[in-house]
Design a protein around this motif. Structure first.
Motif, PDB file in Angstrom:
ATOM      1  N   GLU A   1       8.322   6.882  29.220  1.00 35.35           N
ATOM      2  CA  GLU A   1       9.558   6.394  28.610  1.00 35.35           C
ATOM      3  C   GLU A   1       9.344   5.180  27.716  1.00 35.35           C
ATOM      4  O   GLU A   1      10.184   4.866  26.872  1.00 35.35           O
TER       5      GLU A   1
ATOM      6  N   LYS B   1       4.358   3.955  31.352  1.00 32.03           N
ATOM      7  CA  LYS B   1       5.050   5.209  31.613  1.00 32.03           C
ATOM      8  C   LYS B   1       5.500   5.877  30.315  1.00 32.03           C
ATOM      9  O   LYS B   1       5.683   5.197  29.297  1.00 32.03           O
TER      10      LYS B   1
ATOM     11  N   GLY C   1       9.321   5.628  23.559  1.00 34.10           N
ATOM     12  CA  GLY C   1      10.474   5.603  22.659  1.00 34.10           C
ATOM     13  C   GLY C   1      11.050   4.228  22.432  1.00 34.10           C
ATOM     14  O   GLY C   1      11.973   4.067  21.629  1.00 34.10           O
ATOM     15  N   LYS C   2      10.530   3.221  23.113  1.00 32.64           N
ATOM     16  CA  LYS C   2      11.034   1.863  22.927  1.00 32.64           C
ATOM     17  C   LYS C   2      10.434   1.227  21.684  1.00 32.64           C
ATOM     18  O   LYS C   2       9.488   1.741  21.086  1.00 32.64           O
TER      19      LYS C   2
END
Length: 248
Positions: A128, A126, A131-132
């Motif tokens: 999101e 996904k 940004g990890k």
């Protein structure tokens, strides 16, 4: 697409490659199998120019790799490394877009980010996740990030170095399916080195067994089980007894 002719490489007294001959047609998936220390990784490194062969020729797209522009040559390749080889200090999207943020393939930062997110989506992650940091991801997710990086610049040749190492059988199956789908979708030429016979059966068009520095057997994966070659037969069935000596 890739042709090796009479390739030799030694490290001191250790003769690793003793005359490797191998042809990988454009758009096909070739898997190289063989025991540890037989020269599978050395073969890939010779193709990439990371290790210079002692003798023999390597051509990619019909051109001698020693006579091609280095940057243009490497731009054709993508690679999924055995251990993932992600940069711990960079967020996931910068890992994926690493080649698009520098060098001859450089793109504007926002464009590189968009491409990275799209490639992450292609491997089932996904937005999101972008940004990890790698340490925040599971081993299977890290392997997917590595795969996204390998395809980020849309290479026409992709190398896979032990793509399922360290993964449980279910995740290994997922990665194998992804690799097969992506290679076919991109029309890429693929070379994989692996010990995992489930990977071989899932992603190979053709198989080559490297043993004692030469290609012992090569052919379509559909003919692997009935090859009649005692070395290949012993290896694919994991038998202790046979022409390949085991360390006991």
């Amino acid at each position: 697409m890739i042709e090796l002719r009479d390739l030799h490489k030694a490290f001191g007294d250790n003769q690793v490659l003793r005359g490797v001959n191998l042809t990988v047609p454009k758009g096909e998936s070739m898997v190289i199998i063989g025991g540890s220390g037989t020269g599978k990784s050395v073969t890939l490194k010779c193709i990439l120019g990371l290790v210079p062969p002692d003798s023999g020729t390597i051509t990619v797209g019909g051109k001698d790799v020693r006579k091609t522009d280095r940057d243009a040559f490497l731009a054709r390749f993508g690679m999924l490394f055995q251990g993932g080889a992600l940069f711990d200090s960079l967020p996931v999207w910068q890992n994926v877009a690493f080649r698009l943020l520098r060098g001859s393939l450089k793109r504007p930062r926002n464009e590189a980010h968009e491409i990275a997110v799209e490639k992450l989506r292609r491997v089932g992650l996904k937005p999101e996740v972008a940004g990890k940091f790698p340490a925040e991801l599971s081993g299977g997710m890290q392997k997917r990030v590595g795969l996204a990086r390998a395809i980020c610049a849309d290479p026409d040749i992709i190398f896979f170095d032990e793509p399922t190492t360290g993964l449980d059988p279910i995740m290994a199956g997922v990665i194998n399916e992804l690799i097969r789908e992506i290679v076919v979708e991109m029309g890429a030429t693929a070379m994989t080195i692996t010990h995992d016979m489930s990977s071989v059966r899932a992603i190979a068009d053709k198989v080559a067994m490297l043993h004692d520095g030469v290609i012992q057997w090569s052919g379509p994966v559909s003919e692997m089980d009935d090859s009649g070659d005692p070395y290949l037969d012993q290896f694919i069935h994991g038998r202790a007894d046979g022409p390949i000596e085991s360390v006991r």
